[in-house]
Write an enzyme that holds these catalytic residues in place. Structure first.
Site, PDB file in Angstrom:
ATOM      1  CG  ASP A 295      47.533  13.513  82.452  1.00 27.37           C
ATOM      2  OD1 ASP A 295      46.588  14.137  82.982  1.00 27.37           O
ATOM      3  OD2 ASP A 295      48.105  12.538  82.958  1.00 27.37           O
TER       4      ASP A 295
ATOM      5  CG  ASP B 101      54.825  13.451  78.810  1.00 26.14           C
ATOM      6  OD1 ASP B 101      53.904  14.272  78.780  1.00 26.14           O
ATOM      7  OD2 ASP B 101      55.410  13.109  79.864  1.00 26.14           O
TER       8      ASP B 101
ATOM      9  CD  GLU C 170      50.942   8.983  82.316  1.00 27.66           C
ATOM     10  OE1 GLU C 170      52.097   9.340  82.010  1.00 27.66           O
ATOM     11  OE2 GLU C 170      50.135   9.712  82.911  1.00 27.66           O
ATOM     12  CD  GLU C 171      52.589   9.694  77.892  1.00 27.67           C
ATOM     13  OE1 GLU C 171      52.804  10.357  78.911  1.00 27.67           O
ATOM     14  OE2 GLU C 171      51.670   9.950  77.076  1.00 27.67           O
TER      15      GLU C 171
ATOM     16  CG  ASP D 255      54.412   8.031  84.674  1.00 26.11           C
ATOM     17  OD1 ASP D 255      53.850   8.648  85.602  1.00 26.11           O
ATOM     18  OD2 ASP D 255      54.614   8.528  83.540  1.00 26.11           O
TER      19      ASP D 255
ATOM     20  CG  LEU E 278      59.229  13.026  81.704  1.00 28.82           C
ATOM     21  CD1 LEU E 278      60.552  12.466  82.194  1.00 28.82           C
ATOM     22  CD2 LEU E 278      59.474  13.883  80.468  1.00 28.82           C
ATOM     23  CG  ASP E 279      55.030  11.421  88.000  1.00 30.02           C
ATOM     24  OD1 ASP E 279      53.819  11.252  87.860  1.00 30.02           O
ATOM     25  OD2 ASP E 279      55.528  12.090  88.930  1.00 30.02           O
TER      26      ASP E 279
ATOM     27  CD  GLU F 236      51.070   8.210  88.062  1.00 27.56           C
ATOM     28  OE1 GLU F 236      49.865   8.082  88.361  1.00 27.56           O
ATOM     29  OE2 GLU F 236      51.515   9.235  87.506  1.00 27.56           O
TER      30      GLU F 236
HETATM   31  P1  P6P Z   1      47.435  18.021  90.616  1.00 20.09           P
HETATM   32  C1  P6P Z   1      51.549  14.878  87.231  1.00 20.09           C
HETATM   33  O1  P6P Z   1      50.686  15.048  86.151  1.00 20.09           O
HETATM   34  C2  P6P Z   1      50.849  14.051  88.285  1.00 20.09           C
HETATM   35  O2  P6P Z   1      50.377  12.864  87.770  1.00 20.09           O
HETATM   36  C3  P6P Z   1      51.798  13.815  89.438  1.00 20.09           C
HETATM   37  O3  P6P Z   1      53.123  13.829  89.072  1.00 20.09           O
HETATM   38  C4  P6P Z   1      51.476  14.943  90.377  1.00 20.09           C
HETATM   39  O4  P6P Z   1      51.724  14.617  91.725  1.00 20.09           O
HETATM   40  C5  P6P Z   1      50.000  15.151  90.148  1.00 20.09           C
HETATM   41  O5  P6P Z   1      49.740  14.784  88.794  1.00 20.09           O
HETATM   42  C6  P6P Z   1      49.615  16.599  90.371  1.00 20.09           C
HETATM   43  O6  P6P Z   1      48.215  16.668  90.201  1.00 20.09           O
HETATM   44  O7  P6P Z   1      45.979  17.644  90.478  1.00 20.09           O
HETATM   45  O8  P6P Z   1      47.819  18.297  92.056  1.00 20.09           O
HETATM   46  O9  P6P Z   1      47.916  19.075  89.675  1.00 20.09           O
END
Ligand code: P6P
Length: 341
Positions: free
Chosen positions: A71, A77, A100-101, A122, A124-125, A286
């Site tokens: 990502d 983040d 995660e980072e 994580d 900043l999700d 997560e």
């Molecule tokens: P997609 C954000 O990067 C994440 O990890 C989650 O927060 C989110 O639900 C998902 O990815 C979204 O992924 O493939 O639907 O864009």
């Protein structure tokens, strides 16, 4: 009674008092745990302060880095990751952290005492949504260490989710919420910024046995296995006797989608597909913490075949498919995915 209990309780049931009172439910609790959760709530407020002014200062946008999951790393983040680490590295109750980072373990600086807990987070999700001002969040998982003392190891971190001592998440949305469980139910606290305290707003959250909302990125439909396609088509069919069709809600921020599922019921799915057989979401920081929370609220979480919390982790950033929400909805999804329907 002179005052209605709810009005008084929520005004004075701060997160700190709730953790302290919860401590009495844990025989032999030493208060380390409470100080750990308190440190996390402080870190959350520091992150919230930056998130709320992100549009005004040069902290939006991306860095030139990508993280272990591929990502793009947003500036927020990095800020959140560093803030949580620095808020927790000296409290003296952790032997190691992981995030995660960061590819590898985050060790506690030599000069600080090493404690008996492990923090995996994580920071900043949902960070892909930051620039669009959509709800994002931080997710955390706490384990008790396995090794006796000193520097924490991968063995201390790679524990199945059923061994978690606590888990929770923070929502940076229309209001700021801290949701956590230590195994005594799930409790939500909303920040009152005028006093800087988290006040109890959602005591003992229970997820409905079944819902009428599904949450999944349908853009991946053509990559899914036929059983997953059949499951989604079933939810969309008209049948009043089984309250179908379901409504579709997808924010694209896991922590926000799961929080809505926790309160309203239904199911959030991130299935595997032929391009990514294990899906996108990471087990340790997560799926495990969110599965712990949802199970504590009376729901379920599966990888489609197996309970998330029973999965024995192999690596720090491993991914698993995720089906999480109302117990009847997760069971139905598993029936489709196993070919029983
Ligand atoms: P997609 C954000 O990067 C994440 O990890 C989650 O927060 C989110 O639900 C998902 O990815 C979204 O992924 O493939 O639907 O864009």
């Amino acid at each position: 009674m002179k005052y209605p209990p709810t009005a008084i309780a929520s005004r004075f049931m701060t997160l700190e008092r709730h953790i302290e009172e919860g401590k009495r439910l844990h025989p032999g609790a030493t208060g380390e745990f409470s100080r750990l959760l308190h440190g996390l709530s402080l870190a959350a407020k520091l992150v919230w302060r930056e998130v709320t002014k992100a549009g005004l200062v040069n902290i939006l946008g991306a860095t030139d880095r990508t993280n272990t999951s591929g990502d793009v790393v947003k500036k927020l983040d990095e800020f959140a990751d560093e803030t949580i680490y620095k808020a927790m590295d000296h409290v003296g109750h952790l032997c190691v952290m992981a995030s995660e980072e960061n590819e590898d373990l985050l060790h506690i600086p030599e000069q600080y005492p090493h404690g008996k807990y492990v923090l995996v987070y994580d920071p900043l999700d949902g960070s892909g949504n930051i620039d669009a001002n959509v709800t994002i969040g931080s997710i955390f998982s706490i384990h008790k260490r396995i090794t006796a003392s000193g520097k924490g190891t991968l063995q201390d971190v790679l524990q199945p989710g059923c061994k978690q001592a606590a888990a929770g998440y923070v929502l940076y949305g229309s209001s700021m919420m801290f949701v956590y469980s230590t195994g005594q139910g799930v409790h939500g606290f909303t920040l009152d910024p005028t006093v800087g305290e988290f006040l109890c707003s959602h005591e003992n959250i229970r997820i409905p046995q079944r819902g009428q909302i599904y949450s999944v990125n349908e853009g991946n439909f053509n990559r899914w296995e036929p059983a997953m396609q059949r499951y989604l088509q079933y939810l969309k069919q008209e049948d009043e006797s089984t309250s179908r069709p379901y409504s579709a809600r997808y924010i694209g921020s896991l922590v926000a989608d799961v929080h809505r599922t926790l309160l309203y019921g239904g199911i959030y799915c991130y299935p595997g597909d032929r391009k990514n057989p294990n899906g996108k979401l990471r087990l340790m920081y997560e799926n495990n913490p969110l599965a712990y929370i949802v199970e504590q609220a009376g729901g379920a979480a599966s990888n489609g075949k197996q309970r998330i919390l029973d999965i024995k982790p192999e690596t720090l950033h491993q991914r698993t498919p995720l089906f999480i929400g109302s117990i009847e909805d997760v069971k139905l999804a598993e029936e489709f995915l196993s070919g029983k329907r």
